[in-house]
Design a protein around this motif. Structure first.
Motif, PDB file in Angstrom:
ATOM      1  N   SER A  31      -4.748   0.914  -5.008  1.00 43.95           N
ATOM      2  CA  SER A  31      -5.942   0.829  -4.158  1.00 43.95           C
ATOM      3  C   SER A  31      -7.152   1.502  -4.773  1.00 43.95           C
ATOM      4  O   SER A  31      -8.282   1.105  -4.506  1.00 43.95           O
ATOM      5  CB  SER A  31      -5.679   1.484  -2.802  1.00 43.95           C
ATOM      6  OG  SER A  31      -4.747   0.752  -2.061  1.00 43.95           O
ATOM      7  N   LYS A  32      -6.952   2.573  -5.523  1.00 50.82           N
ATOM      8  CA  LYS A  32      -8.092   3.347  -5.986  1.00 50.82           C
ATOM      9  C   LYS A  32      -8.425   3.011  -7.441  1.00 50.82           C
ATOM     10  O   LYS A  32      -9.434   2.383  -7.697  1.00 50.82           O
ATOM     11  CB  LYS A  32      -7.816   4.841  -5.804  1.00 50.82           C
ATOM     12  CG  LYS A  32      -8.102   5.360  -4.392  1.00 50.82           C
ATOM     13  CD  LYS A  32      -7.061   5.159  -3.364  1.00 50.82           C
ATOM     14  CE  LYS A  32      -7.443   5.543  -1.965  1.00 50.82           C
ATOM     15  NZ  LYS A  32      -6.347   6.160  -1.227  1.00 50.82           N
ATOM     16  N   GLY A  39       0.866  -1.187   0.000  1.00 50.90           N
ATOM     17  CA  GLY A  39       0.000   0.000   0.000  1.00 50.90           C
ATOM     18  C   GLY A  39       0.894   1.226   0.000  1.00 50.90           C
ATOM     19  O   GLY A  39       2.028   1.188   0.517  1.00 50.90           O
ATOM     20  N   SER A  40       0.448   2.326  -0.594  1.00 50.61           N
ATOM     21  CA  SER A  40       1.361   3.477  -0.670  1.00 50.61           C
ATOM     22  C   SER A  40       1.573   4.094   0.711  1.00 50.61           C
ATOM     23  O   SER A  40       2.531   4.832   0.918  1.00 50.61           O
ATOM     24  CB  SER A  40       0.933   4.492  -1.718  1.00 50.61           C
ATOM     25  OG  SER A  40      -0.335   4.998  -1.457  1.00 50.61           O
ATOM     26  N   ASP A  41       0.718   3.768   1.693  1.00 57.23           N
ATOM     27  CA  ASP A  41       1.024   4.204   3.062  1.00 57.23           C
ATOM     28  C   ASP A  41       2.415   3.734   3.493  1.00 57.23           C
ATOM     29  O   ASP A  41       3.117   4.430   4.222  1.00 57.23           O
ATOM     30  CB  ASP A  41      -0.018   3.653   4.053  1.00 57.23           C
ATOM     31  CG  ASP A  41      -1.371   4.363   3.919  1.00 57.23           C
ATOM     32  OD1 ASP A  41      -1.423   5.440   3.285  1.00 57.23           O
ATOM     33  OD2 ASP A  41      -2.358   3.841   4.462  1.00 57.23           O
ATOM     34  N   TYR A  69      -0.110  11.932   6.783  1.00 54.93           N
ATOM     35  CA  TYR A  69       1.188  12.626   6.827  1.00 54.93           C
ATOM     36  C   TYR A  69       1.578  13.038   8.247  1.00 54.93           C
ATOM     37  O   TYR A  69       2.705  12.763   8.682  1.00 54.93           O
ATOM     38  CB  TYR A  69       1.205  13.843   5.886  1.00 54.93           C
ATOM     39  CG  TYR A  69       0.874  13.562   4.427  1.00 54.93           C
ATOM     40  CD1 TYR A  69       1.170  12.340   3.831  1.00 54.93           C
ATOM     41  CD2 TYR A  69       0.273  14.535   3.641  1.00 54.93           C
ATOM     42  CE1 TYR A  69       0.867  12.092   2.498  1.00 54.93           C
ATOM     43  CE2 TYR A  69      -0.028  14.297   2.301  1.00 54.93           C
ATOM     44  CZ  TYR A  69       0.260  13.075   1.742  1.00 54.93           C
ATOM     45  OH  TYR A  69      -0.039  12.840   0.423  1.00 54.93           O
ATOM     46  N   ALA A  94       0.019  15.788  -1.998  1.00 54.63           N
ATOM     47  CA  ALA A  94      -0.852  14.862  -2.708  1.00 54.63           C
ATOM     48  C   ALA A  94      -1.375  15.581  -3.939  1.00 54.63           C
ATOM     49  O   ALA A  94      -1.866  16.700  -3.847  1.00 54.63           O
ATOM     50  CB  ALA A  94      -2.012  14.431  -1.820  1.00 54.63           C
ATOM     51  N   LEU A 114       5.078   6.039   2.133  1.00 53.04           N
ATOM     52  CA  LEU A 114       5.084   7.309   2.865  1.00 53.04           C
ATOM     53  C   LEU A 114       5.899   7.143   4.146  1.00 53.04           C
ATOM     54  O   LEU A 114       6.784   7.947   4.457  1.00 53.04           O
ATOM     55  CB  LEU A 114       3.655   7.749   3.187  1.00 53.04           C
ATOM     56  CG  LEU A 114       2.773   8.054   1.965  1.00 53.04           C
ATOM     57  CD1 LEU A 114       1.329   8.291   2.380  1.00 53.04           C
ATOM     58  CD2 LEU A 114       3.309   9.255   1.199  1.00 53.04           C
ATOM     59  N   ASP A 159       2.404  12.507  -4.055  1.00 51.71           N
ATOM     60  CA  ASP A 159       1.536  11.357  -3.789  1.00 51.71           C
ATOM     61  C   ASP A 159       0.420  11.343  -4.832  1.00 51.71           C
ATOM     62  O   ASP A 159      -0.512  12.141  -4.769  1.00 51.71           O
ATOM     63  CB  ASP A 159       0.988  11.514  -2.357  1.00 51.71           C
ATOM     64  CG  ASP A 159       0.004  10.428  -1.961  1.00 51.71           C
ATOM     65  OD1 ASP A 159      -0.468   9.677  -2.827  1.00 51.71           O
ATOM     66  OD2 ASP A 159      -0.302  10.353  -0.748  1.00 51.71           O
ATOM     67  N   ALA A 178      -1.983   9.175  -5.537  1.00 51.85           N
ATOM     68  CA  ALA A 178      -2.996   8.137  -5.281  1.00 51.85           C
ATOM     69  C   ALA A 178      -4.197   8.272  -6.223  1.00 51.85           C
ATOM     70  O   ALA A 178      -4.830   7.276  -6.571  1.00 51.85           O
ATOM     71  CB  ALA A 178      -3.460   8.200  -3.828  1.00 51.85           C
ATOM     72  N   ALA A 213      -6.030  15.528  -1.322  1.00 50.51           N
ATOM     73  CA  ALA A 213      -7.147  14.908  -0.612  1.00 50.51           C
ATOM     74  C   ALA A 213      -7.307  15.653   0.706  1.00 50.51           C
ATOM     75  O   ALA A 213      -6.299  16.004   1.311  1.00 50.51           O
ATOM     76  CB  ALA A 213      -6.846  13.431  -0.355  1.00 50.51           C
ATOM     77  N   TYR A 253      -3.791  14.683   3.231  1.00 46.79           N
ATOM     78  CA  TYR A 253      -4.001  13.316   3.692  1.00 46.79           C
ATOM     79  C   TYR A 253      -3.609  13.191   5.173  1.00 46.79           C
ATOM     80  O   TYR A 253      -2.492  13.558   5.557  1.00 46.79           O
ATOM     81  CB  TYR A 253      -3.152  12.398   2.818  1.00 46.79           C
ATOM     82  CG  TYR A 253      -3.318  10.921   3.059  1.00 46.79           C
ATOM     83  CD1 TYR A 253      -4.544  10.366   3.414  1.00 46.79           C
ATOM     84  CD2 TYR A 253      -2.234  10.063   2.885  1.00 46.79           C
ATOM     85  CE1 TYR A 253      -4.678   8.995   3.602  1.00 46.79           C
ATOM     86  CE2 TYR A 253      -2.362   8.697   3.059  1.00 46.79           C
ATOM     87  CZ  TYR A 253      -3.583   8.168   3.426  1.00 46.79           C
ATOM     88  OH  TYR A 253      -3.700   6.821   3.612  1.00 46.79           O
ATOM     89  N   THR A 256      -0.596   4.139  -6.078  1.00 43.28           N
ATOM     90  CA  THR A 256      -1.239   3.008  -5.401  1.00 43.28           C
ATOM     91  C   THR A 256      -2.186   2.294  -6.359  1.00 43.28           C
ATOM     92  O   THR A 256      -2.743   2.917  -7.265  1.00 43.28           O
ATOM     93  CB  THR A 256      -2.028   3.489  -4.166  1.00 43.28           C
ATOM     94  OG1 THR A 256      -2.708   2.366  -3.598  1.00 43.28           O
ATOM     95  CG2 THR A 256      -3.064   4.558  -4.497  1.00 43.28           C
ATOM     96  N   ARG A 306      -3.363  -4.419  -0.991  1.00 41.96           N
ATOM     97  CA  ARG A 306      -2.266  -3.601  -0.485  1.00 41.96           C
ATOM     98  C   ARG A 306      -1.096  -3.585  -1.465  1.00 41.96           C
ATOM     99  O   ARG A 306      -0.142  -4.358  -1.334  1.00 41.96           O
ATOM    100  CB  ARG A 306      -1.787  -4.072   0.912  1.00 41.96           C
ATOM    101  CG  ARG A 306      -2.869  -4.346   1.931  1.00 41.96           C
ATOM    102  CD  ARG A 306      -3.818  -3.158   2.145  1.00 41.96           C
ATOM    103  NE  ARG A 306      -3.096  -1.974   2.588  1.00 41.96           N
ATOM    104  CZ  ARG A 306      -3.234  -0.776   2.022  1.00 41.96           C
ATOM    105  NH1 ARG A 306      -4.067  -0.578   1.020  1.00 41.96           N
ATOM    106  NH2 ARG A 306      -2.553   0.251   2.473  1.00 41.96           N
TER     107      ARG A 306
HETATM  108  C1  LIG Z   1      -5.705   6.254  -0.217  1.00 44.54           C
HETATM  109  C2  LIG Z   1      -4.519   7.150  -0.172  1.00 44.54           C
HETATM  110  C3  LIG Z   1      -3.218   6.660  -0.041  1.00 44.54           C
HETATM  111  C4  LIG Z   1      -2.810   5.286   0.284  1.00 44.54           C
HETATM  112  O1  LIG Z   1      -3.481   4.255  -0.040  1.00 44.54           O
HETATM  113  P1  LIG Z   1      -2.906   2.798   0.094  1.00 44.54           P
HETATM  114  O2  LIG Z   1      -4.146   2.007   0.150  1.00 44.54           O
HETATM  115  O3  LIG Z   1      -2.065   2.685   1.331  1.00 44.54           O
HETATM  116  O4  LIG Z   1      -2.094   2.576  -1.145  1.00 44.54           O
HETATM  117  C5  LIG Z   1      -2.159   7.549  -0.121  1.00 44.54           C
HETATM  118  N1  LIG Z   1      -2.362   8.849  -0.278  1.00 44.54           N
HETATM  119  C6  LIG Z   1      -3.580   9.358  -0.381  1.00 44.54           C
HETATM  120  C7  LIG Z   1      -3.717  10.827  -0.568  1.00 44.54           C
HETATM  121  C8  LIG Z   1      -4.693   8.539  -0.311  1.00 44.54           C
HETATM  122  O5  LIG Z   1      -5.918   9.057  -0.364  1.00 44.54           O
END
Ligand SMILES: *Cc1c(COP(=O)(O)O)cnc(C)c1O
Length: 353
Positions: free
Chosen positions: A206-207, A84-86, A111, A148, A89, A178, A180, A152, A108, A204, A215
């Motif tokens: 994820s979206k 996951g990109s978390d 951070y 970001a 970070l 970022d 995302a 977001a 986000y 990521t 992940r």
């Molecule tokens: C959703 C989101 C991420 C991370 O998503 P992961 O599910 O961990 O990949 C990162 N940055 C922003 C701004 C997001 O909204």
């Protein structure tokens, strides 16, 4: 708190993720997941990989890096796959932030948490009156910069020219972008990694790739930045990407057309929904993401959040002074957004005497 907790975590406030409700009948528009299932090939690849779960996954993600390199138009050594990109970070805050970090005061929520857990000092930079990032506020801060793009929860977008100006004004600091939500209408700055050795892009699956539950994210940067991040990753969690996710990620890269079509649908649904809400007197911020940041006519975001929840629709409300008038609504399918609008109409009809 136990008496054994490290002093350095005594004041830690953890990130609070959007609710993942147990009631499955709720319409979930609160954590920016895709309403669409992964492609059949992605699902089949994960299922096949499950047969070998007795074996460790490849710690270098060699095949995944090759597929992702083609997908992003970079070389495998420009990529670090992450859980996951978390995770990227967190790794970046650990690896590149000796001089502190700067990010927008509205962005986000992960951070500030990352900065706190890594012991990095953070400077929060206000948005302008239209809740946009002003690139000029990010010149020569002498700190790592984290933005970001789109931002977001506002959805606002910087152009690649604006990002280049930030990269040039901070040539001696890492600038983390970022991305995302970049697949929902923005232009990625991945091609700029060839020109700027201080640029770290995070993406990521994820979206836009329907894989939030798998992940998978990527750090994308010069080979030198990636080597630093990889060394720290290998010191924390060498097998950070499991077998099923590596296989699903490869299939998703190869099935790009499937996911781009889903993004196109979401963008079209977003524009229709924005218009429908504006017609109803909502303030709708321009969004280049798979969500809308909107404020109802009475400015009472918290109340509308609660009333929608009672009616089975879950959106995100941030209980922060600057944000309390707003709701962040994930874009689902056309049918899901029609349901949202019906519930909103019912709520405001009931309120009229
Ligand atoms: C959703 C989101 C991420 C991370 O998503 P992961 O599910 O961990 O990949 C990162 N940055 C922003 C701004 C997001 O909204």
């Amino acid at each position: 708190m136990s008496r054994f907790l490290s002093r350095k975590f005594a004041a830690l406030t953890p990130y609070v993720p959007g609710e993942q409700p147990k009631q499955t009948q709720l319409l979930k528009l609160n954590t920016n997941e895709s309403p669409f299932a992964p492609s059949p090939k992605t699902i089949a690849a994960a299922a096949q990989a499950a047969e070998k779960l007795n074996l460790y996954s490849d710690p270098d993600c060699t095949l995944l890096c090759e597929a992702a390199a083609k997908h992003y138009g970079v070389r495998p050594e420009n990529l670090l796959p992450v859980n996951g990109s978390d995770e990227i970070l967190y790794l970046a805050f650990l690896t590149f932030c000796d001089d502190g970090v700067a990010y927008p005061s509205i962005s986000y929520g992960f951070y500030p948490v990352c900065a706190a857990v890594c012991g990095v000092s953070a400077q929060e930079i206000p948005l302008d009156d239209a809740l946009r990032i002003n690139p000029a506020d990010y010149s020569n801060l002498g700190k790592t910069i984290v933005l970001a793009n789109p931002n977001a929860p506002t959805g606002s977008l910087l152009t690649t020219a604006q990002i280049e100006s930030i990269l040039q004004a901070n040539a001696n600091q890492v600038v983390l972008i970022d991305e995302a939500y970049i697949d929902f209408g923005g232009e990625s700055c991945v091609p700029l990694i060839a020109k700027y050795d201080n640029l770290l892009v995070t993406q990521t699956f994820s979206k836009s790739r329907s894989m939030a539950g798998a992940r998978l994210g990527f750090g994308i940067a010069s080979a030198a930045l990636i080597a630093d991040l990889r060394a720290v990753k290998d010191s924390i969690n060498p097998y950070n990407i499991n077998r099923m996710t590596q296989a699903a990620g490869i299939a998703a890269c190869e099935d790009n057309a499937f996911y781009l079509e889903n993004c196109r649908k979401i963008i079209s649904t977003r524009e229709k929904t924005a218009q429908a809400l504006e017609t109803r007197g909502f303030r709708v911020l321009p969004s280049a993401a798979n969500f809308l940041f909107v404020s109802p006519p009475d400015g009472n975001g918290g109340q509308l959040y609660r009333r929608l929840r009672e009616r089975g629709v879950l959106v995100r409300h941030f209980d922060k002074p600057d944000l309390t008038a707003f709701l962040r609504v994930t874009i689902g399918t056309d049918a899901q957004m029609e349901r949202l609008l019906r519930e909103i109409d019912t709520i405001y009809q009931e309120e009229r005497p």
